[in-house]
Design an enzyme around this catalytic site. Structure first.
Site, PDB file in Angstrom:
ATOM      1  N   TRP A 158       0.781  -1.298  -0.061  1.00  8.76           N
ATOM      2  CA  TRP A 158      -0.029  -0.074  -0.010  1.00  8.76           C
ATOM      3  C   TRP A 158       0.921   1.179  -0.017  1.00  8.76           C
ATOM      4  CZ3 TRP A 158      -1.012   3.987   3.715  1.00  8.76           C
ATOM      5  CH2 TRP A 158      -0.265   3.795   5.051  1.00  8.76           C
ATOM      6  N   SER A 202     -11.702  12.582   1.882  1.00 10.03           N
ATOM      7  CA  SER A 202     -11.148  12.775   3.125  1.00 10.03           C
ATOM      8  C   SER A 202     -11.057  14.469   3.413  1.00 10.03           C
ATOM      9  CB  SER A 202      -9.760  12.192   3.674  1.00 10.03           C
ATOM     10  OG  SER A 202      -9.935  10.866   3.226  1.00 10.03           O
ATOM     11  N   HIS A 208       2.941   8.619   8.581  1.00  9.69           N
ATOM     12  CA  HIS A 208       2.827   8.680   9.965  1.00  9.69           C
ATOM     13  C   HIS A 208       1.517   9.529  10.797  1.00  9.69           C
ATOM     14  CE1 HIS A 208       3.841   6.887  13.780  1.00  9.69           C
ATOM     15  NE2 HIS A 208       3.454   7.885  14.279  1.00  9.69           N
ATOM     16  N   TYR A 214      -2.098   8.466  12.841  1.00  5.58           N
ATOM     17  CA  TYR A 214      -3.067   8.859  14.169  1.00  5.58           C
ATOM     18  C   TYR A 214      -4.391   9.416  13.667  1.00  5.58           C
ATOM     19  CZ  TYR A 214       1.237   8.222  16.784  1.00  5.58           C
ATOM     20  OH  TYR A 214       2.222   7.543  17.222  1.00  5.58           O
ATOM     21  N   HIS A 217       9.767   4.962   9.832  1.00  8.84           N
ATOM     22  CA  HIS A 217       9.351   3.853   9.058  1.00  8.84           C
ATOM     23  C   HIS A 217      10.338   3.251   8.288  1.00  8.84           C
ATOM     24  CE1 HIS A 217       5.138   3.944  10.144  1.00  8.84           C
ATOM     25  NE2 HIS A 217       5.350   5.511  10.343  1.00  8.84           N
TER      26      HIS A 217
END
Ligand SMILES: [Cu+2]
Lengths: 290, 533, 179
Positions: free
Chosen positions: B148, B176, B259, B263, B309
């Site tokens: 992904w 979104s 990242h 959250y 990451h």
């Protein structure tokens, strides 16, 4: 701090089954055979221990509360909803623990990044889906790909039980051979997509990029065969490009190296054959991409 | 936490002189009512949850034993890629947007979302986007199979699916962003008189912060995938070494989005849990202010930890140290949250209805995910953990018994409010216990697999990994099948059941204006703003 | 909904759209920012590798650095590309010369370019080249062989924890129409 963790690690290691490749039900990270892998294992056990202690404390309070303060047992709720003192305490203590963790981690990190005084450099070039090892200045280089019996067994519905294949998916045709107690520096690069070179017993993995050269080092302290895998998704056969390193005594290594060098002249044509094989793989890749 | 004065709350139950919902398909296609749109979001995400779950079961079925029995490696890679995209963008994120649509206006005393037409648009983009994404399963070359994260150069080897999946991602991003703008405008402009920011329920608070995160990072993802597109089709070399670009730069840009995205999926979950635990502990939330500040600091820190990451890319020492320390720091506000929830149940008066069961399981299991996250922050150890099943176990603990359990808790908490019916408690408790047990059978052994050396994203493995994989796969099927109960409970409650009271839960403490309305709330609620003291 | 509230909604929403637009632009701004960041952190800015540096020789007699040369030719089987020597010992501050040999194995002419990389990355800013063949498209006739020269000085300020620098080149076919 690290010392304590090493004892913890040793104790834990003693309790756990660590019989290399056969160890099913394996639970923990291998201690490995290099100084770095042992330190990394120590850090792992240390942070695991810290987490376990915090978990015991927090989960105990929670379980106690769940058991004790039930409405069905007539518990009456308290009316307070904050306490600055407590809140400061549980902000400050974690910070202190984290700083305590960061120090040994930083020490190990500095060692990992110290590439000085290496004694042997091997250039590792990743391909979809094999590795190429080139002993710099030694005139020895070869491809290393999944061993034939694994390759047969791993085909879709091959009818071959993987349990009958030795080191299924973790064996190659040509192993990377290195001398024991020698600081070996790897130069990692890739011919196509990103791959990552990883042997758990050496503690480290590092990405191999096209167009860039990455470096990492290890010093294996025990002769033996150590197995790992490509650890960065690299396409169709990502699961089928193992890394196998054979650590030999220095004398055995020298003998091996000489044999390779002598065979080299004769094997030039063979190398060309492998090259054309790679080319076919490449053509296949391109075809898939199109 | 605010004290809610309820005298104005019922003022809107007696003025239904004007229109209710439209009839038939127009009600849904042309929906501008926040409740209808919330319902559509929730049902859409439930559908995607099952679609993504089926993909996970393909993965776990193939991994049930060593050897390739069911799918070829290409399809396997497509499954891991699509499972992630569907679950993240199709299931978890829209589900939280659905909860926001339903609950934020009710919690802050607003009649609707601020921008109802945009709200309609942001929902209806999603079915198109996911039709596009899922259609790639049938195109030449198969669905995207590069993970992904779409790392180049591998993602550039994708076949015809490439432009389709990138366009689908653009659409999800647009949806979104619109959802996020709507949430912010609603919260900033439409709070009832007296509802100051620091009196808002935590669910609204966490969503406000999440919405800002979304606006800050979704466009960055759009930019990153646009660059992939131009690299592929228009001859640019952002990420191609051959033209002077750098594939590592993609990872930096991606994780600058990625990242905070983590959250985005967990902060609203914190909000839901912070609503539920006080209700069933019958005690006010411990440290409300600290909870708000902790949420804000997590959001801030999420922007400066992205490189954790990608520790194995070969970063300078100073960079590795910085990202290690920043990442460890996130453990502090996250710890504050867990401690505050624990302090809330301490000396409470607990009862264990399904929402509370899920919320308590969330606190336990999310904390386990937090611990493994802390372990992953230790750079030298990360060199071992990175890209293994340990990481898979970590983020699934955070996302499944984390975000997904919080969503289920939220649904069980508010479902009687939405439908006006109590649901089948026995069945819901079965759903909980089966889920809670199987989720651990599914994911806990993956820690062991990763530590023992099994890389992620591989379709086949050495026989040393066989036993734990088999157990994990059994857990997966158990967990997957248990979710059918969830669907049954929801549809039963929609169709009927015992009448729910306005307050629904037998608790003195449910805070929030939603409990001052009838169950179900009138189609148009709070047209006269309630007053909050 | 009254007009004032509508205006408020519109103004806040448009500011948020601007914010989103800014984030989108920021995504692209990360490309140049990345180079700047690499530069200040000493991670190694590759654009430096293209520039020919003007360096005064100031040899540091007491220090010896190993410079290694590696090559890759990712266009499969189409190139023979290798350094003339695998490594050399150099003194910081002194000018050296190294050679790479490239041969086009195909029976058609081709334009290629070499992409450089320095390992460790932190050494990039201390590895100065006065002559380099990188990023310049090189036209090869069918089966033509060529030798490339790179002249370089290792800056005496190279951090003490580096005793070995690797100069790598990858030979790529140049993209059509790009340079
Ligand atoms: Cu690979």
């Amino acid at each position: 701090m690290l010392k304590i963790s090493r004892y913890v690690a040793a104790a834990a290691a003693a309790c756990l089954p660590t019989g290399a490749a056969l160890a099913a039900w394996e639970l923990n990270m291998p201690v490995g055979v290099t100084e770095l892998s042992r330190e990394i294992h120590g850090l792992h056990m240390l942070i695991l221990g810290v987490c376990a202690v915090i978990a015991v404390v927090v989960f105990s309070v929670m379980i106690y509360s769940i058991v004790k303060f039930r409405r069905s047992k007539g518990a009456v709720p308290a009316t307070w909803d904050h306490s600055t003192k407590v809140e400061v305490v549980w902000t400050v203590i974690p910070i202190a623990i984290l700083v305590g963790m960061a120090i040994p981690a930083a020490e190990t990190l500095i060692k990992i990044e110290d590439m000085r005084d290496s004694e042997l450099t091997v250039k590792v070039t990743a391909y979809q889906w094999q590795w190429h090892y080139d002993y710099l200045d030694k005139g020895v280089s070869f491809f290393s790909r999944l061993a034939r019996d694994s390759d047969d067994a791993r085909r879709l519905n091959s009818g071959i039980d993987p349990r009958t294949v030795d080191n299924y998916l973790l064996e190659v045709d040509n192993r990377l051979v290195v001398p024991v107690d020698t600081k070996v520096r790897l130069l990692l690069t890739s011919n196509d997509v990103i791959h990552a070179w990883w042997v758990p017993q050496f503690g480290l993995k590092k990405d191999a990029y096209p167009g860039f050269v990455n470096e990492m080092w290890f010093r294996a302290e025990e002769p033996g065969v150590y197995r790992g895998q490509c650890a960065e998704l690299c396409g169709y056969d990502h699961g089928f490009m193992p890394v196998v390193v054979e650590v030999k005594t220095k004398e055995e290594f020298e003998a091996w190296l000489q044999a390779q060098q002598q065979a080299n002249g004769a094997a030039e044509s063979e190398v060309a054959a492998v090259d054309s094989q790679t080319e076919n793989a490449a053509v296949a890749t391109v075809a898939r991409a199109e | 936490m605010s004290t809610v004065d309820t005298h104005a709350g019922h003022s809107d139950t007696h003025h239904h002189d004007h229109h209710g919902p439209e009839k038939g398909w127009r009600r849904w296609l042309l929906a501008t009512n926040h409740k209808d749109i919330g319902t559509m979001y929730l049902l859409f995400s439930l559908t995607m949850f099952f679609v993504g779950g089926l993909m996970a079961l393909v993965i776990r079925a193939e991994l049930f034993q060593p050897g390739l029995q069911l799918v070829n490696p290409q399809f396997f890679n497509s499954m891991t890629t699509m499972h992630a995209l569907v679950m993240i963008f199709g299931a978890v994120m829209p589900a939280f947007v659905g909860l926001a649509n339903w609950m934020i206006p009710l919690q802050i005393g607003a009649p609707d979302m601020a921008l109802p037409r945009m709200n309609n648009f942001s929902f209806w983009i999603l079915p198109f986007s996911f039709t596009l994404l899922l259609s790639t399963l049938f195109v030449e070359g198969g669905a995207p199979a590069s993970g992904w994260t779409l790392y180049p150069p591998l993602s550039l080897q994708t076949g015809n699916a490439f432009p389709l999946s990138i366009f689908a991602i653009h659409l999800m991003g647009a949806s979104s962003i619109m959802g996020a703008i709507n949430v912010i405008v609603t919260i900033m402009n439409m709070r009832a008189p007296g509802m100051t920011l620091l009196k808002m329920p935590l669910f609204a608070w966490t969503w406000l912060i999440t919405a800002y995160l979304l606006i800050a990072v979704m466009p960055v993802l759009a930019g990153a995938v646009t660059m992939l597109l131009t690299d592929h089709y228009f001859g640019t070399s952002f990420f191609s070494a051959a033209g002077g670009g750098d594939p590592v730069m993609y990872q930096h840009i991606f994780w600058f989005f990625g990242h905070p995205e983590v959250y985005i999926m967990i902060l609203p979950a914190f909000g839901v849990i912070s609503e539920i635990i006080p209700t069933f502990a019958r005690k006010r939330l411990f440290g409300y202010d600290a909870m708000v500040y902790a949420t804000a600091s997590i959001a801030f820190l999420s922007f400066i930890v992205w490189a954790h990451h990608m520790f194995t890319v070969g970063m300078p020492l100073a960079g590795q140290m910085f990202f290690m320390l920043a990442t460890m720091l996130i453990a502090v506000p996250t710890g504050v949250k867990v401690f505050n929830w624990t302090a809330t149940i301490y000396k409470g008066s607990l009862s264990f209805e399904p929402p509370m069961l899920f919320a308590l399981a969330f606190v336990f299991l999310f904390t386990i995910g937090g611990f493994s996250g802390l372990m992953l922050a230790i750079v030298p150890a990360d060199f071992q953990y990175h890209d293994t099943y340990f990481v898979v176990a970590h983020f699934h603990y955070v996302l499944v018994p984390g975000a997904v359990f919080a969503l289920m808790a939220g649904v069980y908490y508010w479902l009687p409010k939405w439908t006006g019916h109590m649901y089948n408690m026995t069945l819901a408790k079965w759903h909980f216990w089966l889920s809670a047990i199987f989720v651990n059978v599914l994911f806990f052994p993956q820690h062991f697999l990763g530590l023992a050396g099994m890389p992620r994203r591989i379709p086949d493995y050495n026989t040393q990994f066989a036993d734990w994989n088999m157990i994990s796969s059994i857990g997966a099927f158990g967990f997957g099948l248990s979710q059918l109960l969830f669907a049954v409970v929801i549809f039963q409650a929609i169709r009927g059941g015992a009448k729910a009271t306005d307050k629904v839960w037998d608790s003195a403490a449910p805070h929030g204006l939603e409990w001052t309305l009838s169950s179900p709330p009138p189609y148009h609620s709070f047209e006269v703003a309630p007053e909050v003291k | 909904m009254n007009d004032q509230l509508k205006r408020n909604h519109r103004s806040l929403a448009s500011r948020l759209w601007l914010f989103a637009g800014g984030s989108f632009a920021f995504g692209f701004a990360l490309v140049p920012l990345y180079d700047v960041l690499c530069d200040v952190t000493g991670y190694g800015n590759r654009s430096r590798l293209v520039e020919a540096a003007e360096v005064v020789e100031a040899p540091d007699e007491n220090r010896s650095i190993t410079v290694e040369f590696v090559s890759t030719a990712p266009t499969y089987g189409n190139w023979e590309f290798r350094p003339a020597v695998g490594s050399m010992q150099v003194q910081p501050g002194k000018l050296y010369e190294a050679h790479f040999e490239a041969r086009n194995l195909r029976s058609q002419p081709i334009v290629a370019q070499a992409v450089p990389s320095i390992t460790p990355f932190q050494a990039t800013r201390y590895f100065q080249k006065t002559e380099c063949f990188c990023f310049t498209p090189q036209a090869f006739a069918a089966e033509e062989s060529r030798q490339f020269t790179v002249r370089f000085i290792v800056d005496p300020k190279l951090p003490a924890n580096i005793d070995r620098v690797t100069l790598g080149y990858a030979m790529y076919d140049a993209k059509q129409g790009s340079g």
